[in-house]
Scaffold this motif. Sequence first.
Motif, PDB file in Angstrom:
ATOM      1  N   TYR A  79       0.855  -1.193   0.000  1.00 31.20           N
ATOM      2  CA  TYR A  79       0.000   0.000   0.000  1.00 31.20           C
ATOM      3  C   TYR A  79       0.885   1.235   0.000  1.00 31.20           C
ATOM      4  CZ  TYR A  79      -4.333  -2.550   0.722  1.00 31.20           C
ATOM      5  OH  TYR A  79      -5.419  -3.377   0.543  1.00 31.20           O
ATOM      6  N   GLN A  80       0.348   2.323  -0.545  1.00 30.56           N
ATOM      7  CA  GLN A  80       1.092   3.576  -0.609  1.00 30.56           C
ATOM      8  C   GLN A  80       0.956   4.394   0.666  1.00 30.56           C
ATOM      9  OE1 GLN A  80      -0.204   5.584  -4.176  1.00 30.56           O
ATOM     10  NE2 GLN A  80       0.223   3.796  -5.466  1.00 30.56           N
ATOM     11  N   GLN A  81       0.089   3.955   1.579  1.00 28.55           N
ATOM     12  CA  GLN A  81      -0.096   4.647   2.852  1.00 28.55           C
ATOM     13  C   GLN A  81      -0.425   3.606   3.921  1.00 28.55           C
ATOM     14  OE1 GLN A  81      -2.500   5.166   0.246  1.00 28.55           O
ATOM     15  NE2 GLN A  81      -3.615   3.441   1.168  1.00 28.55           N
ATOM     16  N   LEU A  82      -0.262   3.994   5.176  1.00 30.23           N
ATOM     17  CA  LEU A  82      -0.620   3.100   6.268  1.00 30.23           C
ATOM     18  C   LEU A  82      -2.120   2.871   6.284  1.00 30.23           C
ATOM     19  CD1 LEU A  82       1.580   4.483   9.206  1.00 30.23           C
ATOM     20  CD2 LEU A  82       1.757   2.223   8.168  1.00 30.23           C
ATOM     21  N   LEU A  83      -2.539   1.647   6.525  1.00 35.73           N
ATOM     22  CA  LEU A  83      -3.953   1.335   6.659  1.00 35.73           C
ATOM     23  C   LEU A  83      -4.431   1.708   8.056  1.00 35.73           C
ATOM     24  CD1 LEU A  83      -4.209  -2.153   4.902  1.00 35.73           C
ATOM     25  CD2 LEU A  83      -4.729   0.110   3.952  1.00 35.73           C
ATOM     26  N   VAL A  84      -5.586   2.333   8.122  1.00 34.77           N
ATOM     27  CA  VAL A  84      -6.150   2.703   9.417  1.00 34.77           C
ATOM     28  C   VAL A  84      -6.576   1.461  10.187  1.00 34.77           C
ATOM     29  CG1 VAL A  84      -8.025   3.952  10.562  1.00 34.77           C
ATOM     30  CG2 VAL A  84      -6.899   4.954   8.557  1.00 34.77           C
ATOM     31  N   ASP A  85      -7.138   0.481   9.484  1.00 34.92           N
ATOM     32  CA  ASP A  85      -7.632  -0.752  10.101  1.00 34.92           C
ATOM     33  C   ASP A  85      -7.162  -1.953   9.271  1.00 34.92           C
ATOM     34  OD1 ASP A  85      -8.963  -2.758  11.450  1.00 34.92           O
ATOM     35  OD2 ASP A  85     -10.976  -2.157  10.777  1.00 34.92           O
ATOM     36  N   PRO A  86      -5.896  -2.377   9.436  1.00 33.80           N
ATOM     37  CA  PRO A  86      -5.401  -3.503   8.628  1.00 33.80           C
ATOM     38  C   PRO A  86      -6.235  -4.760   8.774  1.00 33.80           C
ATOM     39  CG  PRO A  86      -3.598  -2.393   9.764  1.00 33.80           C
ATOM     40  CD  PRO A  86      -4.866  -1.837  10.330  1.00 33.80           C
ATOM     41  N   PHE A 100      -4.671  -4.635  -2.986  1.00 33.32           N
ATOM     42  CA  PHE A 100      -3.331  -4.070  -2.896  1.00 33.32           C
ATOM     43  C   PHE A 100      -3.261  -2.844  -3.802  1.00 33.32           C
ATOM     44  CE2 PHE A 100      -3.321  -7.119  -6.345  1.00 33.32           C
ATOM     45  CZ  PHE A 100      -2.702  -6.417  -7.381  1.00 33.32           C
ATOM     46  N   GLN A 101      -2.203  -2.071  -3.633  1.00 40.10           N
ATOM     47  CA  GLN A 101      -1.919  -0.958  -4.531  1.00 40.10           C
ATOM     48  C   GLN A 101      -0.552  -1.193  -5.167  1.00 40.10           C
ATOM     49  OE1 GLN A 101      -2.131   2.411  -1.883  1.00 40.10           O
ATOM     50  NE2 GLN A 101      -4.361   2.578  -2.045  1.00 40.10           N
ATOM     51  N   THR A 102      -0.303  -0.515  -6.271  1.00 40.04           N
ATOM     52  CA  THR A 102       1.013  -0.614  -6.880  1.00 40.04           C
ATOM     53  C   THR A 102       2.033   0.120  -6.024  1.00 40.04           C
ATOM     54  OG1 THR A 102       0.542   1.346  -8.207  1.00 40.04           O
ATOM     55  CG2 THR A 102       0.094  -0.798  -9.211  1.00 40.04           C
ATOM     56  N   VAL A 103       3.260  -0.360  -6.031  1.00 39.87           N
ATOM     57  CA  VAL A 103       4.341   0.297  -5.297  1.00 39.87           C
ATOM     58  C   VAL A 103       4.721   1.562  -6.058  1.00 39.87           C
ATOM     59  CG1 VAL A 103       6.720   0.082  -4.523  1.00 39.87           C
ATOM     60  CG2 VAL A 103       5.176  -1.882  -4.347  1.00 39.87           C
ATOM     61  N   LYS A 104       4.768   2.690  -5.350  1.00 40.30           N
ATOM     62  CA  LYS A 104       5.042   3.976  -5.981  1.00 40.30           C
ATOM     63  C   LYS A 104       6.472   4.403  -5.716  1.00 40.30           C
ATOM     64  CE  LYS A 104       3.059   8.609  -6.578  1.00 40.30           C
ATOM     65  NZ  LYS A 104       1.958   9.524  -6.191  1.00 40.30           N
ATOM     66  N   PHE A 105       7.187   4.718  -6.776  1.00 46.17           N
ATOM     67  CA  PHE A 105       8.585   5.125  -6.664  1.00 46.17           C
ATOM     68  C   PHE A 105       8.687   6.489  -5.986  1.00 46.17           C
ATOM     69  CE2 PHE A 105      12.350   7.299  -8.399  1.00 46.17           C
ATOM     70  CZ  PHE A 105      13.344   6.399  -7.999  1.00 46.17           C
ATOM     71  N   GLY A 106       9.756   6.660  -5.171  1.00 48.19           N
ATOM     72  CA  GLY A 106      10.054   7.953  -4.589  1.00 48.19           C
ATOM     73  C   GLY A 106       9.338   8.259  -3.300  1.00 48.19           C
ATOM     74  N   GLN A 107       8.631   7.300  -2.739  1.00 47.48           N
ATOM     75  CA  GLN A 107       7.944   7.524  -1.458  1.00 47.48           C
ATOM     76  C   GLN A 107       7.990   6.238  -0.644  1.00 47.48           C
ATOM     77  OE1 GLN A 107       3.653   8.083  -2.629  1.00 47.48           O
ATOM     78  NE2 GLN A 107       3.401   6.261  -1.351  1.00 47.48           N
ATOM     79  N   THR A 108       7.641   6.351   0.630  1.00 46.91           N
ATOM     80  CA  THR A 108       7.548   5.181   1.492  1.00 46.91           C
ATOM     81  C   THR A 108       6.318   4.365   1.115  1.00 46.91           C
ATOM     82  OG1 THR A 108       8.641   6.327   3.320  1.00 46.91           O
ATOM     83  CG2 THR A 108       7.346   4.365   3.863  1.00 46.91           C
ATOM     84  N   ASN A 109       6.504   3.068   0.958  1.00 50.03           N
ATOM     85  CA  ASN A 109       5.399   2.146   0.717  1.00 50.03           C
ATOM     86  C   ASN A 109       5.331   1.164   1.893  1.00 50.03           C
ATOM     87  OD1 ASN A 109       4.543   2.529  -2.394  1.00 50.03           O
ATOM     88  ND2 ASN A 109       6.743   2.828  -2.193  1.00 50.03           N
ATOM     89  N   TYR A 110       4.168   0.591   2.103  1.00 48.99           N
ATOM     90  CA  TYR A 110       3.942  -0.295   3.239  1.00 48.99           C
ATOM     91  C   TYR A 110       3.450  -1.641   2.732  1.00 48.99           C
ATOM     92  CZ  TYR A 110       4.095   4.227   5.534  1.00 48.99           C
ATOM     93  OH  TYR A 110       4.481   5.474   5.960  1.00 48.99           O
ATOM     94  N   ILE A 111       3.967  -2.707   3.307  1.00 51.81           N
ATOM     95  CA  ILE A 111       3.589  -4.053   2.889  1.00 51.81           C
ATOM     96  C   ILE A 111       2.930  -4.775   4.055  1.00 51.81           C
ATOM     97  CG2 ILE A 111       4.423  -6.279   2.053  1.00 51.81           C
ATOM     98  CD1 ILE A 111       6.600  -4.859   0.578  1.00 51.81           C
ATOM     99  N   TYR A 112       1.738  -5.301   3.811  1.00 51.55           N
ATOM    100  CA  TYR A 112       0.991  -6.050   4.810  1.00 51.55           C
ATOM    101  C   TYR A 112       0.956  -7.527   4.395  1.00 51.55           C
ATOM    102  CZ  TYR A 112      -0.518  -1.534   6.572  1.00 51.55           C
ATOM    103  OH  TYR A 112      -0.538  -0.265   7.099  1.00 51.55           O
ATOM    104  N   LEU A 113       1.294  -8.393   5.331  1.00 54.30           N
ATOM    105  CA  LEU A 113       1.334  -9.827   5.071  1.00 54.30           C
ATOM    106  C   LEU A 113       0.231 -10.530   5.849  1.00 54.30           C
ATOM    107  CD1 LEU A 113       5.174 -10.456   5.423  1.00 54.30           C
ATOM    108  CD2 LEU A 113       3.905  -9.896   3.356  1.00 54.30           C
ATOM    109  N   ARG A 114      -0.379 -11.515   5.215  1.00 51.89           N
ATOM    110  CA  ARG A 114      -1.315 -12.404   5.904  1.00 51.89           C
ATOM    111  C   ARG A 114      -0.673 -13.772   5.996  1.00 51.89           C
ATOM    112  NH1 ARG A 114      -6.733 -10.795   2.594  1.00 51.89           N
ATOM    113  NH2 ARG A 114      -5.481 -11.719   0.931  1.00 51.89           N
ATOM    114  N   LEU A 115      -0.604 -14.320   7.196  1.00 55.33           N
ATOM    115  CA  LEU A 115      -0.036 -15.655   7.386  1.00 55.33           C
ATOM    116  C   LEU A 115      -1.168 -16.640   7.630  1.00 55.33           C
ATOM    117  CD1 LEU A 115       3.018 -14.851   9.699  1.00 55.33           C
ATOM    118  CD2 LEU A 115       2.891 -14.842   7.205  1.00 55.33           C
ATOM    119  N   GLN A 116      -1.102 -17.770   6.952  1.00 52.79           N
ATOM    120  CA  GLN A 116      -2.074 -18.845   7.127  1.00 52.79           C
ATOM    121  C   GLN A 116      -1.460 -19.912   8.027  1.00 52.79           C
ATOM    122  OE1 GLN A 116      -5.002 -18.209   5.536  1.00 52.79           O
ATOM    123  NE2 GLN A 116      -4.071 -16.389   4.606  1.00 52.79           N
TER     124      GLN A 116
END
Length: 277
Positions: A206-213, A229-245
């Motif tokens: 995501y390009q921003q923090l999720l309020v309620d992941p 999901f969103q595309t990763v945007k160059f030149g800024q902070t991106n955030y990655i959220y993982l789901r574990l099964q």
Amino acid sequence: MSLTLAQAQALFDAMNAFTCNPSSATAPCIPFMYPFDGCWARAHQMCRLMLAQGVTPQKVWNHGILLVHSANSSNCQVNWGWHVAPIVQVDLGNGPQSYVIDPSIFTEPVPQAVWIGVQGDPNSIQQVTDWTIYIGAQTDPYPYNQDDPWLDADLANFRNLLQNENPPPPYAACQADVYIRDNLQDTGVEPLVGGGLSISPDVNPYQQLLVDPQGTLGTPAAEAQDNLFQTVKFGQTNYIYLRLQNRGNAAAVTDVDLYYSVPTTLPTPASWTLIPN
């Protein structure tokens, strides 16, 4: 004295190294794999071993209607009225926190709140004591003796009970089995069926923090989608959220290593770069 997290992990590993082999549970091993009883003896022996390494622990006692998942119980869980383990102070850079050393239910040192949480009773009551309290309110009269009659007798009893477990633990059906899906049909069975490499529905940038992941990604409806999901945007902070099964029957503390690679047709491991914590 506060430890670093690395020092606490080394201390945990030193305690875990004493785990009994169920088929030959002989002294000086500690019967961590017998979860039904004897936590006070395991905790006391660990405290004595920690003292020999120059670390003075305390003990944390948790009283309640406790239910813990365990791969060392044939029905995958144990019920306790109380549980005890050593605690040490760990400084992560913002002051000391209480971490619990408990190889009977974890594979690493964990914050006290995490240790309490997995025991299943939100109304349980905790008490922190000096390490010399043996059981209940009784202080061990032999805390610094090389041979401790109270401790030696209890450990011998629980080693014997562990050795009599047939079949011996751990039980495969009760262990955690954590994975990240490669596609929505992936149930963790190998080899993978249906393809889908590099487009996991459980890796969501995501390009921003999720309020309620949890609300965005953790509901049953969200679990069934692979486009959250969103595309990763160059030149800024991106955030990655993982789901574990988890296809197993036990809880697990899981560490995840995250890598990136430049866009390519087939990114091989040689092109991966580890993203540091």
